[in-house]
Write a protein that holds these residues in place. Structure first.
Motif, PDB file in Angstrom:
ATOM      1  N   ARG A 274       0.817  -1.202   0.000  1.00 56.06           N
ATOM      2  CA  ARG A 274       0.000   0.000   0.000  1.00 56.06           C
ATOM      3  C   ARG A 274       0.858   1.262   0.000  1.00 56.06           C
ATOM      4  O   ARG A 274       0.430   2.320  -0.449  1.00 56.06           O
ATOM      5  CB  ARG A 274      -0.942  -0.015   1.207  1.00 56.06           C
ATOM      6  CG  ARG A 274      -2.028  -1.076   1.090  1.00 56.06           C
ATOM      7  CD  ARG A 274      -2.954  -1.026   2.298  1.00 56.06           C
ATOM      8  NE  ARG A 274      -4.199  -1.752   2.017  1.00 56.06           N
ATOM      9  CZ  ARG A 274      -4.420  -2.997   2.352  1.00 56.06           C
ATOM     10  NH1 ARG A 274      -3.483  -3.689   2.966  1.00 56.06           N
ATOM     11  NH2 ARG A 274      -5.567  -3.578   2.073  1.00 56.06           N
ATOM     12  N   LEU A 275       2.066   1.163   0.532  1.00 59.55           N
ATOM     13  CA  LEU A 275       2.950   2.329   0.547  1.00 59.55           C
ATOM     14  C   LEU A 275       3.674   2.532  -0.781  1.00 59.55           C
ATOM     15  O   LEU A 275       4.242   3.595  -1.024  1.00 59.55           O
ATOM     16  CB  LEU A 275       3.998   2.177   1.660  1.00 59.55           C
ATOM     17  CG  LEU A 275       3.491   2.344   3.097  1.00 59.55           C
ATOM     18  CD1 LEU A 275       4.595   2.001   4.085  1.00 59.55           C
ATOM     19  CD2 LEU A 275       3.021   3.769   3.325  1.00 59.55           C
ATOM     20  N   ARG A 276       3.625   1.534  -1.664  1.00 62.82           N
ATOM     21  CA  ARG A 276       4.407   1.624  -2.895  1.00 62.82           C
ATOM     22  C   ARG A 276       3.984   2.815  -3.743  1.00 62.82           C
ATOM     23  O   ARG A 276       4.802   3.530  -4.307  1.00 62.82           O
ATOM     24  CB  ARG A 276       4.284   0.316  -3.690  1.00 62.82           C
ATOM     25  CG  ARG A 276       5.247   0.232  -4.872  1.00 62.82           C
ATOM     26  CD  ARG A 276       5.229  -1.160  -5.494  1.00 62.82           C
ATOM     27  NE  ARG A 276       5.639  -2.167  -4.520  1.00 62.82           N
ATOM     28  CZ  ARG A 276       4.864  -3.180  -4.124  1.00 62.82           C
ATOM     29  NH1 ARG A 276       3.650  -3.315  -4.612  1.00 62.82           N
ATOM     30  NH2 ARG A 276       5.299  -4.058  -3.257  1.00 62.82           N
ATOM     31  N   SER A 277       2.662   3.041  -3.861  1.00 62.39           N
ATOM     32  CA  SER A 277       2.196   4.146  -4.696  1.00 62.39           C
ATOM     33  C   SER A 277       2.589   5.485  -4.102  1.00 62.39           C
ATOM     34  O   SER A 277       2.734   6.473  -4.815  1.00 62.39           O
ATOM     35  CB  SER A 277       0.685   4.090  -4.895  1.00 62.39           C
ATOM     36  OG  SER A 277       0.003   4.167  -3.665  1.00 62.39           O
TER      37      SER A 277
ATOM     38  N   ARG B  49      -7.932   4.237  -0.928  1.00 60.93           N
ATOM     39  CA  ARG B  49      -6.622   4.610  -1.460  1.00 60.93           C
ATOM     40  C   ARG B  49      -6.769   5.006  -2.921  1.00 60.93           C
ATOM     41  O   ARG B  49      -7.325   4.253  -3.730  1.00 60.93           O
ATOM     42  CB  ARG B  49      -5.627   3.458  -1.330  1.00 60.93           C
ATOM     43  CG  ARG B  49      -4.185   3.858  -1.617  1.00 60.93           C
ATOM     44  CD  ARG B  49      -3.226   2.693  -1.417  1.00 60.93           C
ATOM     45  NE  ARG B  49      -3.306   1.728  -2.505  1.00 60.93           N
ATOM     46  CZ  ARG B  49      -3.940   0.579  -2.439  1.00 60.93           C
ATOM     47  NH1 ARG B  49      -4.598   0.239  -1.363  1.00 60.93           N
ATOM     48  NH2 ARG B  49      -3.944  -0.250  -3.469  1.00 60.93           N
ATOM     49  N   LEU B  50      -6.290   6.181  -3.262  1.00 61.99           N
ATOM     50  CA  LEU B  50      -6.460   6.752  -4.597  1.00 61.99           C
ATOM     51  C   LEU B  50      -5.094   7.104  -5.164  1.00 61.99           C
ATOM     52  O   LEU B  50      -4.296   7.787  -4.512  1.00 61.99           O
ATOM     53  CB  LEU B  50      -7.334   8.010  -4.500  1.00 61.99           C
ATOM     54  CG  LEU B  50      -7.662   8.729  -5.802  1.00 61.99           C
ATOM     55  CD1 LEU B  50      -8.723   7.956  -6.594  1.00 61.99           C
ATOM     56  CD2 LEU B  50      -8.164  10.143  -5.513  1.00 61.99           C
TER      57      LEU B  50
ATOM     58  N   GLY C  48      -7.887   2.287  -5.886  1.00 64.35           N
ATOM     59  CA  GLY C  48      -7.317   0.952  -5.771  1.00 64.35           C
ATOM     60  C   GLY C  48      -7.903   0.144  -4.647  1.00 64.35           C
ATOM     61  O   GLY C  48      -7.889  -1.081  -4.679  1.00 64.35           O
ATOM     62  N   ALA C  49      -8.393   0.796  -3.627  1.00 64.98           N
ATOM     63  CA  ALA C  49      -9.003   0.090  -2.497  1.00 64.98           C
ATOM     64  C   ALA C  49     -10.015   1.008  -1.854  1.00 64.98           C
ATOM     65  O   ALA C  49      -9.752   2.185  -1.621  1.00 64.98           O
ATOM     66  CB  ALA C  49      -7.935  -0.309  -1.478  1.00 64.98           C
TER      67      ALA C  49
ATOM     68  N   SER D 231      -9.657  13.995 -14.350  1.00 60.59           N
ATOM     69  CA  SER D 231     -10.929  14.116 -15.052  1.00 60.59           C
ATOM     70  C   SER D 231     -11.792  12.868 -14.894  1.00 60.59           C
ATOM     71  O   SER D 231     -13.014  12.942 -15.067  1.00 60.59           O
ATOM     72  CB  SER D 231     -10.683  14.369 -16.542  1.00 60.59           C
ATOM     73  OG  SER D 231      -9.941  13.302 -17.122  1.00 60.59           O
ATOM     74  N   LEU D 232     -11.185  11.733 -14.553  1.00 56.35           N
ATOM     75  CA  LEU D 232     -11.902  10.462 -14.478  1.00 56.35           C
ATOM     76  C   LEU D 232     -11.343   9.648 -13.327  1.00 56.35           C
ATOM     77  O   LEU D 232     -10.139   9.668 -13.060  1.00 56.35           O
ATOM     78  CB  LEU D 232     -11.741   9.693 -15.792  1.00 56.35           C
ATOM     79  CG  LEU D 232     -12.594   8.436 -15.986  1.00 56.35           C
ATOM     80  CD1 LEU D 232     -14.057   8.827 -16.215  1.00 56.35           C
ATOM     81  CD2 LEU D 232     -12.084   7.616 -17.179  1.00 56.35           C
ATOM     82  N   VAL D 233     -12.232   8.909 -12.648  1.00 56.89           N
ATOM     83  CA  VAL D 233     -11.820   7.962 -11.615  1.00 56.89           C
ATOM     84  C   VAL D 233     -12.303   6.580 -12.025  1.00 56.89           C
ATOM     85  O   VAL D 233     -13.479   6.413 -12.369  1.00 56.89           O
ATOM     86  CB  VAL D 233     -12.412   8.324 -10.237  1.00 56.89           C
ATOM     87  CG1 VAL D 233     -11.928   7.334  -9.173  1.00 56.89           C
ATOM     88  CG2 VAL D 233     -12.034   9.752  -9.847  1.00 56.89           C
ATOM     89  N   VAL D 234     -11.402   5.610 -11.996  1.00 63.64           N
ATOM     90  CA  VAL D 234     -11.756   4.236 -12.364  1.00 63.64           C
ATOM     91  C   VAL D 234     -11.433   3.310 -11.202  1.00 63.64           C
ATOM     92  O   VAL D 234     -10.609   3.628 -10.341  1.00 63.64           O
ATOM     93  CB  VAL D 234     -10.997   3.770 -13.632  1.00 63.64           C
ATOM     94  CG1 VAL D 234     -11.340   4.657 -14.820  1.00 63.64           C
ATOM     95  CG2 VAL D 234      -9.488   3.752 -13.387  1.00 63.64           C
TER      96      VAL D 234
END
Length: 248
Positions: free
Chosen positions: A143-146, A172-173, A186-187, A216-219
């Protein structure tokens, strides 16, 4: 007791003060201050969010009172100083996220004051402190990698609003490394037995974080009915759900 405050003077002095970015908040970018006859309409941008927001504050009556405290005031300067303080406090406590949004001509109104929300009185959101969350070190490293590679936009947890501050869930974004201006949720998860309102708040907060960062977008590949409730929709031909960052 002072005389009624002239509307023209209130608008002029408020515009002069509110347009000074640091007078309100570091991430505030003032656009204009006008009168609609009964209210001051303060329009602004927030962080890197492309949306123009607006807040309507009642014009001072006779006798004039502080827009912040409701107490009597003695001057135009005091009224505007309290107006700036009110804006700073509301922005600092998340009005961009908390308030109802109403589309207006050229901006989105953040309805003020924000009504008390009973379900939100039991928990609140805050940035993750890795020392406080109940994950193993192996999970935490992933989780810390990003965060380490510079892709992390926000990492938020929900905790109980009491002396125990019990962990309830997290969101987590991160930026999508392969697509410009696309953020990836991501979570988004909550502990067993936690009400769905907590997951909804985490998801909506993450989408607002994405918009504030300029996405502009969230996936996401997460699957929760709460995501559909705030506007995520399946992407045709793929396994992702998506929402325009300004739509939550």
């Amino acid at each position: 007791m002072i005389a009624p405050l002239p509307v023209e003077a209130v608008v002029r002095v408020a515009r002069e003060r509110v347009m000074r970015q640091v007078a309100v908040a570091e991430d505030f970018h003032g656009l204009d201050v006008v009168s609609d006859g009964s209210h001051l309409v303060i329009t602004f941008r927030w962080k890197s969010n492309p949306t123009s927001f607006g807040v309507r504050i009642p014009l001072p009556e006779d006798p004039p009172e502080s827009p912040w405290t409701g107490l009597p005031i003695d001057s135009l300067d005091e009224f505007v100083s309290d107006l700036v303080g009110l804006l700073g406090e509301e922005l600092g406590t998340g009005i961009v996220y908390r308030a109802e949004r109403v589309p207006r001509d050229g901006y989105v109104e953040l309805v003020h004051p924000v009504p008390w929300q009973p379900d939100r009185s039991e928990f609140y959101l805050k940035p993750v402190d890795p020392r406080e969350v109940p994950w193993s070190w192996a999970e935490l490293k992933g989780r810390l990698r990003s965060r380490a590679d510079g892709l992390l936009i926000s990492w938020t947890c929900a905790v109980t609003n009491d002396e125990h501050t019990r962990f309830l869930g997290q969101a987590r974004l991160s930026w999508d490394a392969s697509r410009p201006l696309v953020a990836r949720l991501g979570a988004v998860e909550v502990e067993d037995g936690v009400p769905s309102a907590v997951l909804t708040a985490l998801a909506r907060g993450a989408v607002h974080d994405a918009a504030d960062a300029g996405a502009s977008l969230v996936v996401t590949t997460q699957r929760h009915s709460a995501l559909l409730g705030i506007g995520f929709r399946p992407v045709p031909g793929g396994d992702e759900w998506a929402i325009a960052a300004v739509d939550a």
